[in-house]
Design an enzyme around this catalytic site. Structure first.
Site, PDB file in Angstrom:
ATOM      1  N   GLU A 128      -6.359  -8.032   0.026  1.00  0.00           N
ATOM      2  CA  GLU A 128      -7.008  -7.622   1.271  1.00  0.00           C
ATOM      3  C   GLU A 128      -8.466  -7.276   1.014  1.00  0.00           C
ATOM      4  O   GLU A 128      -8.780  -6.552   0.062  1.00  0.00           O
ATOM      5  CB  GLU A 128      -6.298  -6.408   1.901  1.00  0.00           C
ATOM      6  CG  GLU A 128      -4.944  -6.706   2.516  1.00  0.00           C
ATOM      7  CD  GLU A 128      -4.404  -5.529   3.322  1.00  0.00           C
ATOM      8  OE1 GLU A 128      -5.224  -4.720   3.801  1.00  0.00           O
ATOM      9  OE2 GLU A 128      -3.173  -5.409   3.456  1.00  0.00           O
TER      10      GLU A 128
ATOM     11  N   GLU B 181       0.789  -1.237   0.000  1.00  0.00           N
ATOM     12  CA  GLU B 181       0.000   0.000   0.000  1.00  0.00           C
ATOM     13  C   GLU B 181       0.823   1.291   0.000  1.00  0.00           C
ATOM     14  O   GLU B 181       0.680   2.142   0.881  1.00  0.00           O
ATOM     15  CB  GLU B 181      -0.968   0.027   1.195  1.00  0.00           C
ATOM     16  CG  GLU B 181      -2.021  -1.067   1.123  1.00  0.00           C
ATOM     17  CD  GLU B 181      -3.039  -0.977   2.266  1.00  0.00           C
ATOM     18  OE1 GLU B 181      -2.818  -0.188   3.203  1.00  0.00           O
ATOM     19  OE2 GLU B 181      -4.042  -1.700   2.201  1.00  0.00           O
TER      20      GLU B 181
END
Length: 745
Positions: free
Chosen positions: A611, A507
């Protein structure tokens, strides 16, 4: 021996009196026969007042000082006074002891003792009456002892005796006249003072023994008995605790059986390579070695491994080729909050006074200090994930596991408070446990030097210092150096079948970083990893730019996969979706995005979804950062006007928005809510399998049930097997409004 003339006693007397010490020495010296004073030789000694001189003349006229027997009488008297002076004690100390003695003695004994004391005082008084004092000194003694004052000068022995008898009648029995004068009753002291008593202390002790209460001995026996019982209890508890600790130790330190600490080189003792310092040695190879690969230690690994296991009959064994992920997408789960800790997954590690500012792993380690941080986090590593975890993951029909870890598993830098290298050992053991259950591994570098996103799960919440700011370039190079070492290690034959995905950076926040800088760094990292011999799939994050924006970027890199994380709750516009809208969005919106990204004409190409969760609120404690509140109830105070939510963002958008339902135990969920949660989860599974597959976030949590795959299984809001689902987006999307599910938040 020095010789003294007749005037010497007076001079000695004068020195003592002038210094203000011990007036009774002055009295004795003035009665010395060899230094009898008269009014005619007063200049040889101290000058006296006219009244005192008159008293002295009267004293000399009586002739006491000139009697030959006088000296022999005074000698014993001086010895007696010395003994009494020796026995003088602090009455504050002696009074409690006398009081206890009095309580323990019978009344008859007290009267008998008092009578004996009176007799001794009477004898002493008769002796004292033979030694006359001049008037100023007598007056002071009388005032001190409560005597009767008069101005008649020297009195007869009868008058003195009569006055003494009258005084005795007023004396208190409890403390005694002797105590009030600052002297001790001889028997009230033990030890050496008893030897100096002016009467037979031994005989007195015998008499006192006769009157000791019978229950005193009994009390001692009772006290001794109670002490013995307490001691036995303490010993029993200690033995039980010792056995428990021994049992725990033997289970956790089983690998050390038969080993000697001497087998560990002196230089390695107490370091992360010393197995005698490890919290847990289960399934670790504890035979010491300083061997490294890629400058990373292999300590803890066994030399043999077996890749013949398969997770389930839907997927191939580890030593078989997986094939195309477009045909057999991954179904996996994350081990989030384990080697890279997160407050919302393990809030117990962050339950401190908010004023301490403990919000991430950096501040936690800083607060705990090196030693406590090391012991606290290793205990967490050893207990939060165990072999049983991998067994349960396999039993749930899953075939992949994603393991987030941070750069301090490899390296720390000046100023870093993180625990160095301990998590590395647990990462290696986790891979071996995954191997045992046929689970392929997705390695995820979750925290990079400087923090790639400024979020707490990167290790340090706040400023993004990776590729950004003063040390941006330095941290970029450090990150490449870490991948240089990691990729060399995981390029070993040992890992070619099991490490299916190798993540470069979790991320990266490309909405605040330069997209071109991130892409340039990613290309360098990919080439480095490939150059070191790792031939599996390499993963990079989409950076929240939007999947359509990756079309045409970083093309031509075989095995480079784009990673997308999909949540509706971290977006102010999506969290307000009703249950109907959320399922529809998962089925239609995310399916469309997956298909768009997989097509190189509209997106990047290979895309995975590493995720997601079935949480439909951001109510879980700390999920939006420690102390920031939540969007659902309108308490999300991020400090950024573009992201904060200070009015309720549940679908009702009013005061009825509450976190009670979402944070309740799953056993309290309504049937309607459970039905929605399961459909929402399965809709996402269906959508993400349009790409290379999915990894649920996360396997387990301490208290957030909608983020835990394990808790979802137990509550029946996830399928028992990941590949056995009841819901299909193409045909099974219901009308939630008719079931009233939109009203259940």
């Amino acid at each position: 021996m020095p010789q003294y003339d007749d005037a010497e006693p007076a001079r000695r007397h004068r020195r003592r009196d002038s210094d203000g010490h011990r007036r009774h020495h002055h009295k004795r010296s003035s009665r010395d026969p060899s230094a009898k004073r008269t009014s005619t030789d007063r200049d040889a000694g101290r000058k006296l007042s006219p009244g005192a001189l008159a008293q002295l003349d009267a004293y000399n006229a009586l002739g006491y000082a000139s009697e030959p027997a006088r000296e022999t009488q005074r000698k014993p008297r001086r010895e007696k006074r010395r003994r009494e002076d020796y026995r003088a004690v602090d009455t504050d100390y002696e009074a409690p002891r006398r009081e206890r003695r009095r309580r323990d003695s019978h009344a008859d004994s007290d009267r008998e003792l008092e009578a004996r004391r009176r007799e001794r005082r009477r004898a002493a008084a008769q002796t004292e009456n033979s030694d006359m004092e001049y008037e100023p000194q007598r007056e002071r003694r009388h005032r001190k002892r409560g005597g009767i004052e008069d101005d008649r000068g020297i009195q007869t022995e009868g008058e003195i005796e009569k006055r003494r008898e009258k005084k005795k009648k007023k004396q208190r029995v409890v403390s005694g006249a002797v105590a009030e004068e600052g002297r001790a009753i001889p028997v009230m002291r033990g030890g050496a003072s008893s030897k100096h008593s002016s009467w037979d202390s031994v005989e007195h002790e015998k008499e006192m023994t006769k009157y000791k209460p019978a229950n005193k001995k009994k009390k001692r026996w009772i006290i001794a008995g109670v002490a013995l019982v307490v001691l036995i209890i303490i010993i029993v508890v200690a033995v039980v605790v010792s056995k428990k600790n021994s049992s725990d130790s033997s289970s956790k330190k089983s690998g050390l059986d038969g080993m000697s600490e001497d087998s560990i080189p002196v230089a390695a003792r107490g370091t992360y390579l010393d197995p005698f310092t490890w919290y847990d040695t289960t399934d670790f190879n504890t035979t010491y070695t300083n061997e490294t690969v890629g400058d990373l230690p292999v300590m803890g690994l066994f030399t043999d491994w077996d890749d013949s296991t398969q997770a389930n009959d839907k997927v191939p064994a580890l030593d078989k080729d997986w094939g195309a992920y477009t045909k057999t997408p991954a179904r996996g789960v994350n081990l989030g909050g384990w080697l890279s800790i997160e407050p919302f997954i393990t809030p117990s590690l962050f339950n401190y006074d908010s004023r301490l500012g403990i919000i991430d792993e950096w501040t936690l380690c800083t607060h705990l200090g090196p030693r406590t941080a090391a012991s606290t986090l290793e205990k967490h590593y050893a207990t939060f994930v165990t072999e049983q975890t991998f067994s349960e993951i396999q039993a749930a029909g899953l075939d992949h596991v994603r393991i987030p870890y941070s750069y301090w598993a490899v390296q720390t830098y000046d100023g870093d408070p993180y625990v160095f290298r301990t998590s590395w050992r647990y990462l290696l053991r986790a891979i071996e446990w995954a191997r045992k259950y046929g689970l392929r591994v997705n390695l995820d570098l979750h925290g990079l030097p400087g923090s790639q996103n400024g979020w707490n799960h990167s290790g340090r919440q706040g400023v993004v210092g990776w590729l950004n700011g003063t040390d941006g370039d330095l941290n970029a190079q450090r990150s490449l150096d870490i991948h240089d070492r990691l990729s060399k290690f995981f390029a070993q034959d040992r890992y070619k079948n099991i490490v299916a995905f190798y993540g470069l950076a979790n991320e990266p926040q490309m909405v605040s970083l330069s997209a071109d800088s991130v892409i340039a760094w990613t290309e360098k990292a990919f080439e480095l990893v490939r150059g070191n011999g790792y031939n599996g799939n390499v993963v990079f994050g989409d950076g929240f730019m939007g999947l359509a924006n990756w079309q045409g970027r970083m093309t031509g890199y075989s095995g480079l996969v784009l990673d997308v994380h999909q949540y509706v709750i971290f977006n102010n516009d999506q969290i307000v979706y009703t249950h109907q809208a959320k399922v529809n969005y998962a089925c239609a919106g995310w399916t469309e995005q997956a298909q768009q990204s997989m097509d190189t004409s509209t997106g990047y190409g290979p895309t995975m979804f590493a995720e997601w969760s079935q949480a439909d609120t951001d109510c879980a404690q700390y999920v939006t950062n420690v102390g920031w509140g939540n969007r659902w109830t309108g308490t999300y105070d991020s400090g950024n006007a573009s992201t904060e939510a200070l009015t309720p963002r549940c679908p009702a958008k009013d005061a009825s928005c509450s976190c009670d339902g979402a944070n309740a135990d799953p056993s309290a969920y309504s049937d309607e809510y459970k039905k929605f949660l399961r459909m929402f989860a399965e809709a996402q599974m269906v959508s993400f399998e349009k790409g290379w597959g999915w990894w649920y976030w996360t396997w387990d949590t301490e208290s957030a049930p909608l983020w835990s795959y394990k808790k979802g299984l137990a509550a029946g809001i996830l399928p028992e097997k990941s590949y056995e689902r009841d819901f299909n987006c193409d045909s099974d999307v219901p009308d939630f409004g008719s079931d009233g599910l939109d009203e259940t938040y």
